[in-house]
Write an enzyme that holds these catalytic residues in place. Structure first.
Site, PDB file in Angstrom:
ATOM      1  N   ASP A   1       0.839  -1.204   0.000  1.00 14.25           N
ATOM      2  CA  ASP A   1       0.000   0.000   0.000  1.00 14.25           C
ATOM      3  C   ASP A   1       0.874   1.254   0.000  1.00 14.25           C
ATOM      4  O   ASP A   1       0.612   2.215  -0.727  1.00 14.25           O
ATOM      5  CB  ASP A   1      -0.905  -0.043   1.235  1.00 14.25           C
ATOM      6  CG  ASP A   1      -1.630   1.263   1.493  1.00 14.25           C
ATOM      7  OD1 ASP A   1      -2.665   1.490   0.847  1.00 14.25           O
ATOM      8  OD2 ASP A   1      -1.155   2.055   2.332  1.00 14.25           O
TER       9      ASP A   1
ATOM     10  N   GLU B   1      -2.307  -5.130  -3.528  1.00 16.67           N
ATOM     11  CA  GLU B   1      -1.353  -4.344  -2.732  1.00 16.67           C
ATOM     12  C   GLU B   1      -0.223  -5.240  -2.230  1.00 16.67           C
ATOM     13  O   GLU B   1       0.955  -4.862  -2.273  1.00 16.67           O
ATOM     14  CB  GLU B   1      -2.061  -3.687  -1.545  1.00 16.67           C
ATOM     15  CG  GLU B   1      -2.979  -2.551  -1.963  1.00 16.67           C
ATOM     16  CD  GLU B   1      -3.639  -1.872  -0.773  1.00 16.67           C
ATOM     17  OE1 GLU B   1      -3.854  -0.662  -0.840  1.00 16.67           O
ATOM     18  OE2 GLU B   1      -3.941  -2.568   0.231  1.00 16.67           O
TER      19      GLU B   1
END
Lengths: 249, 249
Positions: B72, B142
């Protein structure tokens, strides 16, 4: 703990000897540990939007706000990886929370002062020291990370963040310990007092698709404190921290 | 617009011919455009915590949640730099808002499906398709970015994100245009209708030292819609977007 890094007196010294521009280069080199290639980037990193507003012919893109956006992201990545490797057995919630303790506004402001950035930041000269926003220096630090990234790449930015900021000045272990402590401390207190403890959690969808949570600590069904966070765990941690303060534990 | 990238049928093909492990390697190579060195990282990226919970001898650190935290952050950096360079004259608020439109939960889920990640994600097999959380695939994406970063470094992760995700599948211009549109659209509407328009802003301090803002759109002093955001501008944008929906504009 602080290293060599006191660019402030050095800066004055170099300015007198070398003139403004070479002094600035030298100050940057002292702070980041590497000679700047593109000095313009660093000037931009230290240009607060208040200076630009005085010169309306320049756009706001001439202030450090855009670099701050970029540097904030790079800083977040570097600290994420650092914690990921340092704590191989901790969960995501712990990593998120510990990172937010490292890169929060106050912590960045303190870091910026430690490396002397306040002497380099250019503000609207009519602003008094008192009106100077508390986050000016922390923002400049983020912008500086962005400048180092654009000037020298990710590895150099990573090195600057880890070797010049985090390792010399941040007590990561202490922050990490605090992170995991509030909830368990509150549980222990409730057990000692023979009281019932639970959390009330509410979630609110945010723009960008994330959720924000609020957690309320209830002691024997009495609300004691509320905390917010981007995960349930984070919200509970904050609520527990505040509850401990309210209860005087 | 979609490139070659349909790892799903390929995956079945390779599995039959090459066996599970080589098929997995091949599928990863197809998705990320590069042969994996440390395959374990990619297995981890596709291991949902529901699988690990079934095997209590393994820790939760054996699921993809930690990699998701790292990925992320890396994804956020890459997109930040991409927008920083693509829009040299836009301000920080625009960059923040556009990025959040690119990396929000829904957009990541859609991206993950486009590159076929749903076929690679390992879930608790007792979970039905219906109970499968909508964000499982976006989270795996992610985590995959995190795996590529650890396996091949920042430049490779950046290349993967830009060349395999953003450029082929995300209409950045359309997102950016929407970003700047809601507030001005609402202003135009109010002007046409001869109505007074203003925003009520409230800020709430968050853990980590940031603020969260809520903005309420008032038309002739009547509250119409409220939006939240991590900047005033963001909150106003969301509020304006919702107000336009409420007013049927």
């Amino acid at each position: 703990m602080p290293r060599s890094g006191q660019p402030l007196p050095l800066f004055g010294f170099f300015r007198r000897f070398l003139g403004q521009d070479r002094a600035f280069r030298q100050a940057i080199a002292t702070v980041i540990g590497r000679t700047p290639d593109n000095v313009r980037l660093y000037h931009l990193a230290f240009t607060h939007s208040s200076v630009v507003r005085q010169q309306p012919e320049q756009g706001r893109h001439q202030s450090n706000e855009r670099l701050e956006f970029l540097g904030d992201a790079i800083l977040g990545s570097v600290v994420a990886e650092y914690l990921f490797r340092k704590y191989p057995y901790e969960q995501e919630g712990f990593l998120t929370e510990t990172r937010s303790r490292i890169v929060n506004r106050e912590s960045l402001n303190a870091l910026a002062l430690k490396i002397g950035l306040d002497k380099l930041v250019q503000l609207d000269p009519t602003q008094t020291r008192a009106s100077r926003s508390r986050s000016v220096n922390g923002n400049a630090l983020e912008a500086l990370v962005g400048a180092v990234y654009l000037d020298h790449g990710y590895k150099a930015a990573r090195k600057f963040v880890l070797n010049r900021l985090i390792k010399p000045y941040v007590d990561v272990k202490a922050l990490a310990t605090t992170t995991s402590n509030f909830k368990s401390k509150l549980i222990e207190w409730a057990q000692r007092q023979g009281k019932n403890l639970r959390y009330d959690i509410e979630g609110q969808p945010q723009i960008g698709g994330t959720m924000e949570f609020s957690a309320t600590v209830l002691i024997d069904e009495e609300p004691v404190a509320t905390g917010m966070g981007l995960s349930k765990k984070q919200a509970e941690q904050t609520a527990a921290e505040r509850a401990l303060a309210v209860l005087g534990v």
